[in-house]
Enzyme design. Structure first.
Site, mmCIF file in Angstrom:
data_model
loop_
_atom_site.group_PDB
_atom_site.id
_atom_site.type_symbol
_atom_site.label_atom_id
_atom_site.label_comp_id
_atom_site.label_asym_id
_atom_site.label_seq_id
_atom_site.Cartn_x
_atom_site.Cartn_y
_atom_site.Cartn_z
ATOM 1 N N GLY A 11 1.153 -0.986 0.404
ATOM 2 C CA GLY A 11 0.265 -0.209 0.200
ATOM 3 C C GLY A 11 0.857 1.222 -0.303
ATOM 4 O O GLY A 11 2.113 1.371 0.126
ATOM 5 N N ASP A 12 0.138 2.275 0.154
ATOM 6 C CA ASP A 12 0.988 3.514 0.283
ATOM 7 C C ASP A 12 1.693 3.855 -1.313
ATOM 8 O O ASP A 12 2.656 4.781 -1.172
ATOM 9 C CB ASP A 12 1.743 4.261 1.293
ATOM 10 C CG ASP A 12 0.752 3.834 2.032
ATOM 11 O OD1 ASP A 12 -0.397 4.344 2.853
ATOM 12 O OD2 ASP A 12 1.132 2.848 3.259
ATOM 13 N N GLU A 13 1.703 3.300 -1.680
ATOM 14 C CA GLU A 13 2.623 3.149 -3.487
ATOM 15 C C GLU A 13 2.196 4.462 -4.234
ATOM 16 O O GLU A 13 3.473 4.907 -4.513
ATOM 17 C CB GLU A 13 1.865 1.960 -4.436
ATOM 18 C CG GLU A 13 2.634 0.919 -3.772
ATOM 19 C CD GLU A 13 1.446 0.218 -3.498
ATOM 20 O OE1 GLU A 13 0.592 0.756 -2.648
ATOM 21 O OE2 GLU A 13 1.042 -1.305 -2.851
ATOM 22 N N GLY A 14 1.563 5.345 -4.112
ATOM 23 C CA GLY A 14 0.944 6.155 -4.336
ATOM 24 C C GLY A 14 0.055 5.833 -5.707
ATOM 25 O O GLY A 14 -0.180 7.185 -6.925
ATOM 26 N N LYS A 17 -2.085 9.531 -7.009
ATOM 27 C CA LYS A 17 -1.428 10.245 -7.878
ATOM 28 C C LYS A 17 -1.682 9.315 -9.520
ATOM 29 O O LYS A 17 -1.969 10.120 -10.397
ATOM 30 C CB LYS A 17 0.192 10.774 -7.222
ATOM 31 C CG LYS A 17 0.403 11.248 -8.686
ATOM 32 C CD LYS A 17 1.904 11.055 -8.832
ATOM 33 C CE LYS A 17 3.130 11.702 -10.102
ATOM 34 N NZ LYS A 17 3.878 13.092 -10.185
ATOM 35 N N HIS A 40 -5.772 8.127 -0.219
ATOM 36 C CA HIS A 40 -4.901 8.230 -1.297
ATOM 37 C C HIS A 40 -4.955 9.666 -1.652
ATOM 38 O O HIS A 40 -5.797 10.866 -1.450
ATOM 39 C CB HIS A 40 -5.998 7.862 -2.679
ATOM 40 C CG HIS A 40 -6.348 6.274 -2.586
ATOM 41 N ND1 HIS A 40 -7.042 5.739 -2.909
ATOM 42 C CD2 HIS A 40 -5.347 5.504 -1.780
ATOM 43 C CE1 HIS A 40 -6.546 4.875 -2.812
ATOM 44 N NE2 HIS A 40 -5.832 4.511 -2.176
ATOM 45 N N THR A 301 -3.560 7.968 8.788
ATOM 46 C CA THR A 301 -3.456 7.872 10.427
ATOM 47 C C THR A 301 -2.555 8.747 10.542
ATOM 48 O O THR A 301 -2.248 9.140 12.373
ATOM 49 C CB THR A 301 -2.896 6.821 10.752
ATOM 50 O OG1 THR A 301 -1.659 6.316 9.489
ATOM 51 C CG2 THR A 301 -4.022 5.301 9.878
HETATM 52 P P1 GDP Z 1 -2.030 5.235 -1.858
HETATM 53 O O1 GDP Z 1 -2.373 4.693 -0.356
HETATM 54 O O2 GDP Z 1 -1.232 4.684 -2.732
HETATM 55 O O3 GDP Z 1 -2.527 6.689 -2.814
HETATM 56 O O4 GDP Z 1 -0.010 6.488 -1.663
HETATM 57 P P2 GDP Z 1 -0.378 7.798 -0.274
HETATM 58 O O5 GDP Z 1 -0.799 9.008 -1.221
HETATM 59 O O6 GDP Z 1 -0.626 6.981 0.861
HETATM 60 O O7 GDP Z 1 1.595 7.917 -0.654
HETATM 61 C C1 GDP Z 1 2.025 8.054 -1.175
HETATM 62 C C2 GDP Z 1 2.517 9.988 -1.057
HETATM 63 O O8 GDP Z 1 3.531 10.035 -2.082
HETATM 64 C C3 GDP Z 1 1.730 11.288 -0.658
HETATM 65 O O9 GDP Z 1 1.984 11.895 0.151
HETATM 66 C C4 GDP Z 1 2.116 11.344 -2.257
HETATM 67 O O10 GDP Z 1 1.407 13.275 -2.285
HETATM 68 C C5 GDP Z 1 2.965 11.305 -2.712
HETATM 69 N N1 GDP Z 1 4.013 11.617 -4.054
HETATM 70 C C6 GDP Z 1 3.352 10.284 -5.450
HETATM 71 N N2 GDP Z 1 4.303 9.930 -5.789
HETATM 72 C C7 GDP Z 1 5.551 10.696 -5.903
HETATM 73 C C8 GDP Z 1 6.420 10.198 -6.281
HETATM 74 O O11 GDP Z 1 7.002 10.223 -7.561
HETATM 75 N N3 GDP Z 1 7.230 11.078 -5.563
HETATM 76 C C9 GDP Z 1 7.702 11.604 -3.622
HETATM 77 N N4 GDP Z 1 8.228 12.504 -3.566
HETATM 78 N N5 GDP Z 1 6.524 11.950 -3.561
HETATM 79 C C10 GDP Z 1 5.559 11.204 -4.594
#
Ligand code: GDP
Length: 424
Positions: A11-14, A17, A40, A301
């Site tokens: 999880g938290d892979e981004g 975005k 997200h 969280t």
């Molecule tokens: P999700 O749950 O998979 O959508 O991921 P999260 O939102 O929990 O975590 C991703 C975090 O990394 C967020 O704060 C995004 O804004 C950030 N993020 C996403 N892609 C990138 C990247 O390529 N580089 C950086 N530095 N941050 C990113």
């Protein structure tokens, strides 16, 4: 066209975005599992948005967003989230948000039970997000849950509450010795936060089936990653839902349809929130350096995430579980802090080298085997074209492709919408 965007790791892979980015040109974005334990993050020209229940497509005009049948929905959380986004100028109406009548309602007592159980476990806790997810999925399969469609017939719904409350109190009061829950508070919850959603509730299966027949493009947005899948993840340190792409058509309400593409979102290093085995984990200063560089604190969280280098064994398994035709590599910019980058390429278990992800119970005994590759040690967050990336960064990408047997089609180098490089 049916595309799923799923997590390859913990999880938290981004994903937020990437869904935001790839959803351009899509007509529907659909969440199909999980609840408000998701966080997200989408950063675009309007600001930074953290979405827990709403699909990331809500930030795009002309996209219809669907909360699918496989989801669990905390009514108050959804109302608050809708208000929060509206006050930031996001348009939300029954036109662009559809909620499945078959999605299950997370009740305040599910949140209570989640907290009571984590507190009971104390130092053996699972690291739950305390948002009631496991208790509500348990009730779903016990066939003792309320579903969104019931809000369309309040009289019938209210008449069911007494029985369920009586049964729940066997656990809340009888088991945990907590103050009993009441029929009145449940009905209040439905009235305050559920009934106002009536206009949004519909048969999303029918809606998506028709859309598909009309040639519309549908994207499925997963929550969490393959290693948190209830069946294929690191059970019992998993979520309570199916995070894998194959479940997307089911959880969305169109079990008869097949995916055209599965896009896996994979992080350039490893992170994990909560408890459970995490073989390649860094500790101490090493962990602090990576956590600080990647700003690794949970979006839902605020908890500091556990961090480690890229894990080939776990990621290859994640790619297989997701049937990923292509992979988007995120947060490559974070690795710019290193002159040399470590990668976990295998596990050692009782003197044997493992390349395949093992049965999770033995993970606690596995030791990481590391390889080192040359880093680029320079800021890449402004790069927008493949040619602008340093040679070492391209080599790192090619190295991961070879080790994991995947195609990396995009690489993300920052949180902003445009911080992405198309590779293929
Ligand atoms: P999700 O749950 O998979 O959508 O991921 P999260 O939102 O929990 O975590 C991703 C975090 O990394 C967020 O704060 C995004 O804004 C950030 N993020 C996403 N892609 C990138 C990247 O390529 N580089 C950086 N530095 N941050 C990113």
């Amino acid at each position: 066209m049916l595309t799923s965007v799923c997590g390859i790791n913990w999880g938290d892979e981004g994903k937020g975005k990437i869904v935001d980015l790839l959803s351009e040109g899509y007509d529907y974005v659909c969440r199909y599992q999980g609840g408000n334990n998701a966080g997200h993050t989408v950063v675009n020209e309007r600001g930074k948005f953290i979405l827990n229940l709403l699909p990331s497509g809500i930030l795009r005009e002309n996209v219809v967003n669907v909360l699918g049948a496989g989801m669990v929905i905390d009514l108050k959380h959804l109302s608050d989230e809708m208000e929060r986004l509206r006050s930031a100028g996001v348009k939300i109406s029954p036109e662009n948000l559809k909620i499945s009548d078959k999605a299950v309602i997370t009740m305040p007592y599910h949140v209570l039970l989640d907290c009571l159980e984590e507190d009971r476990l104390a130092d053996r806790k699972f690291g739950s997000t305390r948002r009631g997810i496991a208790p509500v999925y348990a009730d779903k399969y016990m066939k003792k849950a309320f579903r969104m469609g019931e809000l369309l017939d309040p009289e019938r719904l209210f008449s069911r509450v007494k029985d369920i409350v009586e049964w729940k109190n066997l656990t809340v009061a009888g088991g945990y010795h907590h103050t009993p829950i009441t029929v009145e508070e449940c009905i209040e919850y439905f009235k305050n936060y559920g009934l106002p959603l009536k206009e949004y509730i519909t048969d999303t299966g029918l809606l998506l089936d028709r859309a598909h027949r009309e040639g519309k493009k549908i994207m499925f947005e997963a929550q969490l990653g393959a290693l948190r899948d209830i069946d294929f993840g690191i059970y019992p340190f998993t979520s309570s839902s199916s995070t894998i792409a194959a479940y997307a058509p089911i959880g969305a309400g169109v079990p008869h349809l097949r995916l055209d593409a599965s896009v896996g979102v994979m992080k350039a290093y490893s992170t994990c929130v909560g408890e459970g085995p995490f073989t390649a984990e860094y500790f101490g200063e090493k962990a602090e350096k990576l956590r600080a560089a990647g700003n690794e604190y949970g979006a839902a969280t605020g908890r500091p995430r556990r961090v480690g280098p890229f894990d080939v064994v776990a990621s290859s398994y994640g790619i297989r579980c997701q049937g990923a035709d292509e992979v988007v590599l995120t947060k490559l910019d974070v690795l710019s802090v290193y002159e040399e980058i470590e990668v976990c390429t295998a596990y050692e278990l009782d003197g044997k080298i493992l390349h395949e992800f093992p049965y999770p119970d033995v993970l606690g005994r596995c030791k990481p085997v590391f390889e080192r590759v040359k880093g680029w040690h320079t800021d890449i967050s402004q790069c927008r074209k493949k040619e602008e990336l340093p040679r070492e960064a391209l080599r790192y990408i090619a190295y991961l492709e070879e080790k994991c047997g995947c195609q990396i089609s995009y690489v993300a180098v920052g949180p902003e919408r445009d911080a992405i490089i198309k590779l293929k």
